[in-house]
Enzyme design. Structure first.
Site, short mmCIF file in Angstrom:
data_model
loop_
_atom_site.label_atom_id
_atom_site.label_comp_id
_atom_site.label_asym_id
_atom_site.label_seq_id
_atom_site.Cartn_x
_atom_site.Cartn_y
_atom_site.Cartn_z
N HIS A 16 0.87 -1.18 0.00
CA HIS A 16 0.00 0.00 0.00
C HIS A 16 0.91 1.23 0.00
CE1 HIS A 16 -2.78 2.95 1.81
NE2 HIS A 16 -3.77 2.14 1.51
N ASP A 57 3.15 -4.46 8.03
CA ASP A 57 1.92 -3.69 7.86
C ASP A 57 0.77 -4.68 8.01
OD1 ASP A 57 -0.37 -2.55 6.90
OD2 ASP A 57 0.52 -1.72 5.08
N GLN A 92 -4.49 -5.24 6.97
CA GLN A 92 -5.51 -6.16 6.44
C GLN A 92 -5.49 -7.52 7.13
OE1 GLN A 92 -7.84 -5.18 4.45
NE2 GLN A 92 -6.96 -3.20 3.93
N LYS A 145 -10.28 -0.85 10.51
CA LYS A 145 -10.43 -2.02 9.63
C LYS A 145 -10.72 -3.28 10.44
CE LYS A 145 -7.19 -0.02 6.31
NZ LYS A 145 -7.96 0.35 5.13
N CYS A 189 -4.74 2.36 -3.69
CA CYS A 189 -3.47 2.87 -3.11
C CYS A 189 -2.32 1.88 -3.33
CB CYS A 189 -3.60 3.18 -1.62
SG CYS A 189 -4.78 4.46 -1.26
C1 LIG Z 1 -2.32 -2.78 3.58
C2 LIG Z 1 -2.66 -1.40 4.03
N1 LIG Z 1 -1.72 -0.64 4.60
C3 LIG Z 1 -1.98 0.60 5.04
C4 LIG Z 1 -3.22 1.16 4.91
C5 LIG Z 1 -3.48 2.53 5.45
O1 LIG Z 1 -4.39 2.46 6.50
P1 LIG Z 1 -5.02 3.78 7.15
O2 LIG Z 1 -5.62 4.55 6.01
O3 LIG Z 1 -6.03 3.27 8.10
O4 LIG Z 1 -3.92 4.52 7.81
C6 LIG Z 1 -4.24 0.42 4.32
C7 LIG Z 1 -5.57 1.00 4.10
O5 LIG Z 1 -6.30 0.61 3.22
C8 LIG Z 1 -3.95 -0.90 3.88
O6 LIG Z 1 -4.89 -1.65 3.31
#
Ligand SMILES: Cc1ncc(COP(=O)(O)O)c(C=O)c1O
Length: 411
Positions: free
Chosen positions: A130, A205, A208, A231, A369
């Site tokens: 992401h 990270d 998900q 999430k 993203c």
């Molecule tokens: C794999 C992953 N990393 C990071 C993020 C960023 O999360 P946040 O927007 O809650 O900070 C997301 C959000 O969709 C994500 O799916």
């Protein structure tokens, strides 16, 4: 120790009844919410916990001697302890509250950058990250003269483990536990073990993963683990950065301000103990309390049973969608959470998303993203359905029928 699961038998209707939003109509149709990877819906318990804070104990934490402040502090710290237990961290002070995965990863990147990156060093990420796990590393690499290296992705949407560009200059490995676009569950334990042998700091990270997998940070062996509350059935604006105590002690703070200090003079500031060193300013207290409740709500259920249900939805959706002429699923890894991304020849994902919305069906369209990943698969975007424990087979059928109808209209 995690509490014993209260509801070992998975009953989707019992779960649905706890989500007020699922009674909403969209364009006169029952809401079918398949955008859980963007943000999940919230059970009543979470909504109540958050509003109860404002209604009964609203005040700032760690600041006052008065009763409300003490109660707010206790409620916030109870959430920290819940999260510690849920991810099996050794200490509650290894759980740092942030604004979300993005906040956590920025903290990790900027602090680690300052601690250990220098000219010629390398940071290793993967091709399915992401943007939140790309851009902060790019920024710190630029600042310290380091280089970003990338693990390539196979046609099935998995890491190409034969081509991991580890080198003797790699200082940090920062990768996703689960891909938000493909649903791939990555073999993180294996890669972390390899990185550890080489003395590399590991960052996961987990945005998900947290709502779908049993996350045990000690078992994974990672140094840092980031996730968002929203999430995982919790409030927006909340997140966590777990960090191994010894590493957190060495990492410099990222933001300065109130609450993160021990003493301040105009000449010099000394910093507070963990976790406060990394929590400058007033946190999202109501949200953190809501997040604690979301985690306790999840712990009432058996996460593997939830994951199994979501996997059945995924299998059903995949089989049905593949009937559509010209439809291609992007990401066919063996291990996946309930996320399905697809493209259809001659149909723009944005048009499809709009027509599905008219049937009350919420899916995500676009690059999610993950622009470099889109480039890897030669597409500009996909339509993504992402499932949660409250979704049903009937909802999947509704999406498939609506997609077939939309395709007829759009071709
Ligand atoms: C794999 C992953 N990393 C990071 C993020 C960023 O999360 P946040 O927007 O809650 O900070 C997301 C959000 O969709 C994500 O799916």
């Amino acid at each position: 120790m995690k509490p014993e699961v209260l509801k070992p038998v998975f009953d989707v209707q019992e779960i649905r009844a706890q989500f007020p939003i699922l009674k909403e109509l969209v364009h006169g149709k029952p809401l079918v919410y398949f955008d859980n990877a963007a943000t999940s819906q919230k059970p009543r318990r979470v909504i109540k916990a958050e509003s109860a804070y404002y209604a009964t104990i609203n005040s700032n934490v760690h600041r006052g001697v008065h009763t409300l402040s003490t109660k707010a502090t206790e409620a916030q710290e109870a959430a920290r302890e819940t999260i510690r237990r849920h991810i099996n961290a050794r200490h509650a002070h290894e759980v740092i509250f942030t604004s979300g995965t993005t906040g956590s990863l920025n903290l990790a990147a900027f602090s680690l950058g300052q601690l250990l990156l220098k000219q010629g060093d390398e940071v290793l990420i993967s091709g399915m990250e992401h943007h939140a796990n790309i851009v902060p590393w790019q920024m710190v690499c630029e600042r310290h003269g380091a280089q970003l290296k990338v693990i390539p992705i196979t046609d099935s949407g998995e890491w190409d483990l034969a081509q991991v560009p580890f080198s003797d200059k790699t200082r940090v490995l920062a990768v996703s536990h689960v891909s938000n676009t493909l649903g791939t569950i990555n073999p993180v334990k294996e890669l972390i073990a390899e990185a550890k042998k080489r003395g590399i700091i590991t960052v996961l990270d987990g945005a998900q993963a947290i709502a779908h997998l049993d996350v045990d940070v000690q078992d994974l062996g990672c140094d840092l683990y980031a996730f968002s509350g929203h999430k995982a059935y919790g409030p927006t604006g909340t997140g966590v950065l777990y960090g191994r105590e010894e590493l957190l002690e060495r990492m410099p703070p990222w933001q300065g301000g109130g609450e993160m200090i021990d003493t301040v003079t105009f000449e010099k500031t000394t910093y507070a103990k963990l976790p406060f060193k990394f929590e400058a300013g007033t946190p999202h207290i109501a949200g953190i309390i809501g997040l604690g409740e979301a985690i306790r709500w999840m712990e009432d259920y058996d996460k593997p049973a939830m994951a199994k249900h979501e996997h059945e939805l995924l299998e059903h959706a995949s089989n049905q969608l593949l009937d559509i002429d010209g439809l291609r699923i992007i990401g066919s890894a063996k291990e996946k959470v309930g996320v399905i991304s697809f493209v259809i020849e001659g149909v723009h994902h944005y048009d499809l998303g709009t027509l599905l919305d008219q049937q009350g069906i919420a899916v995500r369209t676009g690059h999610h993203c993950t622009q470099p990943l889109m480039e890897r698969f030669g597409v500009t975007g996909t339509t993504r359905a992402s499932f949660a424990c409250f979704n049903t087979m009937e909802e999947v059928d509704a999406m498939v029928a609506a997609t077939k109808k939309a395709v007829k209209m759009l071709r």
